[in-house]
Structures are given as structure tokens and as C-alpha cells.
Scaffold this active site. Structure first.
Site, PDB file in Angstrom:
ATOM      1  N   GLU A 103      83.590  -6.765  28.408  1.00  0.00           N
ATOM      2  CA  GLU A 103      83.471  -5.491  27.682  1.00  0.00           C
ATOM      3  C   GLU A 103      82.990  -4.368  28.598  1.00  0.00           C
ATOM      4  OE1 GLU A 103      80.106  -4.240  26.088  1.00  0.00           O
ATOM      5  OE2 GLU A 103      79.025  -6.142  25.912  1.00  0.00           O
ATOM      6  N   LYS A 106      81.663   5.250  22.563  1.00  0.00           N
ATOM      7  CA  LYS A 106      81.347   3.828  22.353  1.00  0.00           C
ATOM      8  C   LYS A 106      82.241   3.371  21.209  1.00  0.00           C
ATOM      9  CE  LYS A 106      77.469   0.950  20.760  1.00  0.00           C
ATOM     10  NZ  LYS A 106      76.029   0.924  20.446  1.00  0.00           N
ATOM     11  N   VAL A 156      81.465  -5.373  21.943  1.00  0.00           N
ATOM     12  CA  VAL A 156      81.961  -6.735  21.727  1.00  0.00           C
ATOM     13  C   VAL A 156      83.017  -6.716  20.619  1.00  0.00           C
ATOM     14  CG1 VAL A 156      81.356  -9.050  20.908  1.00  0.00           C
ATOM     15  CG2 VAL A 156      79.869  -7.878  22.558  1.00  0.00           C
ATOM     16  N   ASP A 193      71.685  -1.371   8.885  1.00  0.00           N
ATOM     17  CA  ASP A 193      72.215  -1.357  10.248  1.00  0.00           C
ATOM     18  C   ASP A 193      72.446  -2.772  10.744  1.00  0.00           C
ATOM     19  OD1 ASP A 193      73.018  -0.862  12.806  1.00  0.00           O
ATOM     20  OD2 ASP A 193      71.251   0.308  13.392  1.00  0.00           O
ATOM     21  N   SER A 204      75.275  -4.781  13.294  1.00  0.00           N
ATOM     22  CA  SER A 204      76.371  -4.554  14.239  1.00  0.00           C
ATOM     23  C   SER A 204      77.687  -5.099  13.712  1.00  0.00           C
ATOM     24  CB  SER A 204      76.053  -5.228  15.572  1.00  0.00           C
ATOM     25  OG  SER A 204      77.135  -5.061  16.466  1.00  0.00           O
ATOM     26  N   ALA A 205      78.749  -4.325  13.938  1.00  0.00           N
ATOM     27  CA  ALA A 205      80.097  -4.796  13.603  1.00  0.00           C
ATOM     28  C   ALA A 205      80.536  -5.952  14.500  1.00  0.00           C
ATOM     29  CB  ALA A 205      81.093  -3.643  13.706  1.00  0.00           C
ATOM     30  N   ASP A 206      79.722  -6.270  15.530  1.00  0.00           N
ATOM     31  CA  ASP A 206      80.023  -7.477  16.325  1.00  0.00           C
ATOM     32  C   ASP A 206      80.092  -8.702  15.406  1.00  0.00           C
ATOM     33  OD1 ASP A 206      79.824  -5.852  18.557  1.00  0.00           O
ATOM     34  OD2 ASP A 206      78.063  -6.855  19.394  1.00  0.00           O
ATOM     35  N   LYS A 266      70.615  -9.376  21.164  1.00  0.00           N
ATOM     36  CA  LYS A 266      69.564  -8.599  21.816  1.00  0.00           C
ATOM     37  C   LYS A 266      68.235  -8.785  21.076  1.00  0.00           C
ATOM     38  CE  LYS A 266      72.527  -5.167  22.267  1.00  0.00           C
ATOM     39  NZ  LYS A 266      73.836  -5.678  22.647  1.00  0.00           N
TER      40      LYS A 266
HETATM   41  N1  PSU Z   1      75.008  -6.820  25.904  1.00  0.00           N
HETATM   42  C1  PSU Z   1      74.182  -6.212  26.794  1.00  0.00           C
HETATM   43  N2  PSU Z   1      74.097  -4.839  26.750  1.00  0.00           N
HETATM   44  C2  PSU Z   1      74.841  -4.086  25.879  1.00  0.00           C
HETATM   45  C3  PSU Z   1      75.716  -4.756  24.964  1.00  0.00           C
HETATM   46  C4  PSU Z   1      75.752  -6.125  25.023  1.00  0.00           C
HETATM   47  O1  PSU Z   1      73.503  -6.871  27.580  1.00  0.00           O
HETATM   48  O2  PSU Z   1      74.737  -2.857  25.882  1.00  0.00           O
HETATM   49  C5  PSU Z   1      76.535  -3.922  23.990  1.00  0.00           C
HETATM   50  C6  PSU Z   1      77.770  -4.702  23.478  1.00  0.00           C
HETATM   51  O3  PSU Z   1      78.910  -3.885  23.704  1.00  0.00           O
HETATM   52  C7  PSU Z   1      77.522  -4.872  21.997  1.00  0.00           C
HETATM   53  C8  PSU Z   1      76.781  -3.619  21.701  1.00  0.00           C
HETATM   54  O4  PSU Z   1      78.710  -5.012  21.271  1.00  0.00           O
HETATM   55  O5  PSU Z   1      75.829  -3.557  22.792  1.00  0.00           O
HETATM   56  C9  PSU Z   1      76.124  -3.635  20.320  1.00  0.00           C
HETATM   57  O6  PSU Z   1      75.998  -2.321  19.881  1.00  0.00           O
HETATM   58  P1  PSU Z   1      75.559  -2.036  18.357  1.00  0.00           P
HETATM   59  O7  PSU Z   1      74.202  -2.674  18.242  1.00  0.00           O
HETATM   60  O8  PSU Z   1      75.547  -0.543  18.209  1.00  0.00           O
HETATM   61  O9  PSU Z   1      76.586  -2.708  17.487  1.00  0.00           O
HETATM   62 MN    MN Z   2      74.485  -0.326  14.361  1.00  0.00          MN
END
Ligand code: PSU
Ligand code: MN
Length: 308
Positions: free
Chosen positions: A29, A91, A111, A143, A145-147, A164
């Protein structure tokens, strides 16, 4: 050099050839590169991930969107252009790709966005640092993630060091359960904690080898449409000290609340504050773990190609 699948979706030649021959390909990614890690480490880490994939005998396909074209596999100069702070890149999650194509936008894929594109291209394995998941306080903010929902839709195996550690890890594991997405530890039965090897949560399944991961995923995808998470912990000697981690986490979350970060800005803001508070130590751990995940993903992709 790309082989067009459509004017809006192109495969790099090397990726197209490898897929055509049934060889191992690993999707990588770009959000981690453009929004997750600071310069200059970001591009160094991206290059190290590609090198780790090649060293294990697979072809890397770094995915992003350049001027409205979804690129599956890109050279270093194109990636540097996406990461150029002078030309801010969006993003892009899975739901954003259509808008990016229609409007000629450039952006990094999360992701969710990456596995949507990878699946369309015929790539079954991806590596990242830490998955997105359910945020703390999600009961009020919604909130999540759409992951997670993207993993419920497409059959791509993702190697990650858990989710994370800024997230509500227990809630995220419950959502992955509800969504029917398998989660296995790679040579561990503890769910990794991103900057830490152990999040404190146990896992039901442990995979001792890349061959076993490939076999489990190959069986799973015969009857399930979902993705598959292989959770690979950061090497214990490289993890962030527990006290440093917990203090930085508290500060980073407080900072995000003070600046009022919402939506897709939450994760980048918290990660940047984590880096500042730890004096760059979190960036080193993040870099180490994502490169290690790329290597494991490549080993799994090679084993999967051998099964086909
Ligand atoms: N893994 C990391 N750093 C990142 C990400 C993953 O070590 O920045 C990114 C990935 O692209 C993941 C995104 O899909 O963070 C999640 O963002 P959000 O929480 O807004 O869905
Ligand atoms: Mn989010």
C-alpha cells in the site's frame, strides 16, 4: 511501463508478466508511505519492502492512483511523486477509487483501497504495517476503519503486525470475528500490538510456516469471499519499550482530541504525534515491522503460487 487493463487501471509490466505466469506477487500500500511515515524514511521503507519481497522470490506491486489511473506496480520515481509534500496526495479508501478515477485525482491507497485494486488485478497477498480498526470511543463516534469491511468483501490475505495500538484492539478483534475474517498469529498465539509484539489478546490459531498460511488461506477462499489476516509480531528485540509506548499513546490520543482530528485524519495525526513524542523511536519500529511483514507476505505468496 504499464500494460493497460483499462485506461483507468494499469498493471506494471513486471506484475502483469508474473501474474500471467502464475508467479508470486505481493501488493504493497501507499498510505503508509505518503501519510503514515515521515520523509525521508518513508521512501527508504518503501524501497526496503520491495527489496524484501524480491529477496523472497516474489514480485512487488506497489498500488496507488496517479492522475486518475489506478496503478498496480509503480517505479520509485512515480512513488516519490505521490509522496512529494509539494503536491499533496489524497488518502484513498476503497470507496474513493471511483471518484479519484473520474476526477483525475492522485492519491495513496489504504489497506481497504489497496486490497480492492489488488483483488481486481488478481493479486491475493498484501503486506502492511498495522491494519486500521475500531477506534477508541467508537461507540460514540462510529469511527471504524473501512479496512475491516473491505477485508470482509475481498479474498486477499494481509500480513500485518496486528492493528495499530492507537485503536480499541479488543473491539477490532470482535468485529473481525463478526465479519468472518480469519485471524492467525504467525509463529505466535498472541495478537501483536503493532509497536509492541503482544497486544495482550490471545489468538485461536497459530501458523508455524508460510506453507501452512498459504494452505489455510487456499482452503478458506474456496468457500468464503473474505480476506484473511496473518498477524506477524515485530521482533521482540525491536519493539517499543512498554512505558515509552503507553506514555506516547496517551499523549498522542490527547493531542488528536485537542486539535480536533476527525475522519481519515485521525490515524496520520496520532502516528505523527507518536513519532514526535518518542523522538523517532516509533518510526524505527514501524519501519522494521512493515519490512518484516513484506518478507513474510512474499514467502506466503510463493507458497500459494506453488499450490495453484
Ligand atoms: N500501517 C502502518 N501505517 C499506516 C497504515 C498502516 O504502519 O499509516 C495505514 C494503512 O493504509 C491503513 C490506514 O489502511 O493506515 C488506516 O487508516 P484509517 O484508520 O483512517 O482507516
Ligand atoms: Mn476512520
Amino acid at each position: 511501463m504499464t500494460a493497460p487493463l483499462s485506461p483507468h487501471f494499469t498493471l506494471h509490466d513486471e506484475v502483469a508478466t508474473a501474474l500471467g505466469e502464475g508467479r508470486a506477487v505481493v501488493a504493497l500500500e501507499t498510505t503508509i508511505v505518503v501519510h503514515g511515515l515521515p520523509a525521508p524514511q518513508n521512501l527508504e521503507v518503501a524501497a526496503a519492502c520491495e527489496a524484501a519481497v524480491r529477496a523472497a522470490g516474489a514480485v512487488p506491486a506497489t498500488i496507488g492512483v496517479v492522475n486518475g489511473v489506478v496503478r498496480v506496480g509503480m517505479d520509485a520515481a512515480t512513488l516519490a511523486g505521490l509522496a512529494d509534500p509539494g503536491r499533496p496526495s489524497a488518502k484513498l479508501s476503497a470507496r474513493d477509487l471511483g471518484f479519484a478515477v473520474a476526477t483525475g485525482t492522485s492519491g495513496a491507497t489504504t489497506v481497504a483501497g489497496t486490497i480492492a485494486a489488488a483483488h481486481h488485478a488478481g493479486i491475493a497477498v498484501m503486506a502492511t504495517g498495522g491494519l486500521g480498526g475500531v477506534h477508541r470511543g467508537a461507540a460514540a463516534t462510529y469511527d471504524e476503519s473501512a479496512d475491516l469491511t473491505a477485508l470482509a468483501r475481498v479474498a486477499v490475505l494481509v500480513v500485518a503486525s496486528g492493528v495499530k495500538s492507537i485503536l480499541d484492539i479488543g473491539a477490532t478483534l470482535e468485529r473481525l470475528d463478526s465479519l468472518g475474517v480469519p485471524v492467525a498469529g504467525y509463529r505466535t498465539d498472541r495478537f501483536p500490538g503493532f509497536y509492541r509484539a503482544d497486544s495482550g489478546f490471545a489468538l485461536d490459531w497459530r501458523l508455524e510456516s508460510a506453507a501452512l498460511a498459504a494452505a489455510a488461506f487456499a482452503a478458506h477462499r474456496r468457500w468464503s469471499p473474505t480476506g484473511f489476516v496473518v498477524a506477524n509480531p515485530v521482533a521482540p528485540e525491536r519493539e517499543l519499550d512498554a512505558t515509552v509506548h503507553d506514555d506516547a499513546l496517551a499523549q498522542a490520543l490527547a493531542h488528536a482530541a485537542v486539535v480536533g482530528a476527525t475522519g481519515k485524519d485521525v490515524t496520520p495525526v496520532v502516528l505523527a504525534e507518536f513519532a514526535r513524542v518518542t523522538g523517532g523511536a516509533s518510526v524505527r519500529v514501524n519501519s522494521d515491522l512493515v519490512v518484516a511483514n513484506a518478507a513474510v507476505a512474499a514467502q506466503i505468496a510463493v507458497a500459494l503460487a506453488a499450490l495453484a
